[in-house]
Enzyme design. Structure first.
Site, mmCIF file in Angstrom:
data_model
loop_
_atom_site.group_PDB
_atom_site.id
_atom_site.type_symbol
_atom_site.label_atom_id
_atom_site.label_comp_id
_atom_site.label_asym_id
_atom_site.label_seq_id
_atom_site.Cartn_x
_atom_site.Cartn_y
_atom_site.Cartn_z
ATOM 1 N N VAL A 89 40.469 39.069 34.516
ATOM 2 C CA VAL A 89 40.258 40.339 34.958
ATOM 3 C C VAL A 89 39.987 40.408 36.402
ATOM 4 O O VAL A 89 40.620 40.900 37.434
ATOM 5 C CB VAL A 89 38.946 40.918 34.429
ATOM 6 C CG1 VAL A 89 38.434 42.246 35.279
ATOM 7 C CG2 VAL A 89 38.916 41.480 32.962
ATOM 8 N N HIS A 92 43.431 39.695 37.919
ATOM 9 C CA HIS A 92 44.040 40.846 38.242
ATOM 10 C C HIS A 92 43.593 42.004 39.437
ATOM 11 O O HIS A 92 44.421 42.683 40.035
ATOM 12 C CB HIS A 92 44.392 41.419 37.063
ATOM 13 C CG HIS A 92 45.506 42.614 36.796
ATOM 14 N ND1 HIS A 92 45.152 43.921 37.072
ATOM 15 C CD2 HIS A 92 46.755 42.556 36.674
ATOM 16 C CE1 HIS A 92 46.124 44.679 37.391
ATOM 17 N NE2 HIS A 92 47.390 43.822 36.700
ATOM 18 N N GLU A 93 42.035 42.020 39.443
ATOM 19 C CA GLU A 93 41.616 43.027 40.036
ATOM 20 C C GLU A 93 41.777 42.728 41.603
ATOM 21 O O GLU A 93 42.195 43.524 42.254
ATOM 22 C CB GLU A 93 39.978 43.226 39.788
ATOM 23 C CG GLU A 93 39.905 43.847 38.235
ATOM 24 C CD GLU A 93 40.084 45.194 38.353
ATOM 25 O OE1 GLU A 93 40.407 45.891 39.305
ATOM 26 O OE2 GLU A 93 40.145 45.911 37.220
ATOM 27 N N SER A 94 41.383 41.338 41.820
ATOM 28 C CA SER A 94 41.337 41.235 43.436
ATOM 29 C C SER A 94 42.030 39.795 43.976
ATOM 30 O O SER A 94 41.877 39.415 44.942
ATOM 31 C CB SER A 94 39.848 41.124 43.689
ATOM 32 O OG SER A 94 39.244 40.122 43.129
ATOM 33 N N TYR A 178 47.815 47.804 33.360
ATOM 34 C CA TYR A 178 46.779 46.848 33.396
ATOM 35 C C TYR A 178 46.419 46.077 32.212
ATOM 36 O O TYR A 178 46.295 44.936 32.268
ATOM 37 C CB TYR A 178 45.569 47.882 34.029
ATOM 38 C CG TYR A 178 44.548 47.140 34.089
ATOM 39 C CD1 TYR A 178 43.917 46.283 35.250
ATOM 40 C CD2 TYR A 178 43.331 47.138 33.171
ATOM 41 C CE1 TYR A 178 43.017 45.847 35.409
ATOM 42 C CE2 TYR A 178 42.362 46.298 33.474
ATOM 43 C CZ TYR A 178 41.873 45.857 34.319
ATOM 44 O OH TYR A 178 40.698 45.198 34.592
#
Length: 195
Positions: A89, A92-94, A178
């Site tokens: 997570v 992928h997020e940042s 996502y």
């Protein structure tokens, strides 16, 4: 306050910022030579106030993720979340960037929306608290959906209300991508893949 007063206040602030950073205004139409711009840039590069030598700034996604690995493992242990899932997570997020801010306003490593961060009781601009908030939120979503990782990830991205309304991953292309992408990263980490 009259609109003219607001505009003057904004223009005053712009002039203050320009002054602070040495930005010079030129009359409209006045040409600036390339040599002048180059000279100014080279002078800025030689600024002795800038740090020299090794500066501990991670240059790759893997280095940024590695930097947060001890804290990630500690928090995952505390909240009962698989570190491979939390890492997927965060990547992928940042990409492990603590200063990341999305166009929607999500902040930090785990890209917490300000309202979500408030509900979790964390400051999203503090990277450790942001990481804790994201992992805590993942734990809550996993519990809510009985360990169903796909639904938890969909809720992390699109919100639990949308997941509940559709009884699963909602038909939102961004959310579907996502979930697919984070699951691919999760499987990679679970098989011992690199960060």
């Amino acid at each position: 306050m009259r609109p003219e007063g607001c505009i003057e206040g904004v223009l005053g602030r712009i002039r203050e910022i320009e002054s602070r950073f040495g930005i010079e205004r030129r009359p409209a139409g006045e040409a600036v030579s390339f040599e002048e711009v180059l000279s100014k840039a080279q002078g800025d590069l030689g600024d002795p106030s800038l740090p020299e030598g090794d500066v501990d700034v991670p240059s790759s996604v893997a280095e940024r993720l590695e930097r947060w690995e001890p804290e990630l493992r500690r928090l995952c242990d505390r909240y009962g979340v698989d570190p491979d899932l939390a890492r997927a997570v965060m990547r992928h997020e940042s990409g492990g960037r603590e200063d990341a801010v999305s166009s929607a306003g999500a902040i930090g490593l785990m890209q917490l929306m300000p309202g979500t961060a408030r509900a979790l009781g964390v400051d999203p601009r503090d990277p450790v608290r942001n990481l804790e908030g994201g992992i805590k939120y993942l734990a809550q979503l996993l519990e809510r959906y009985g360990g169903d990782v796909e639904r938890a990830l969909a809720a992390y991205n699109a919100g639990a209300g949308r997941v509940d309304a559709h009884g699963g991953v909602p038909p939102i292309p961004e959310t579907q991508r996502y979930v697919r992408n984070v699951l691919a990263l999760y499987r990679k980490y679970d098989r011992g893949g690199s960060m």
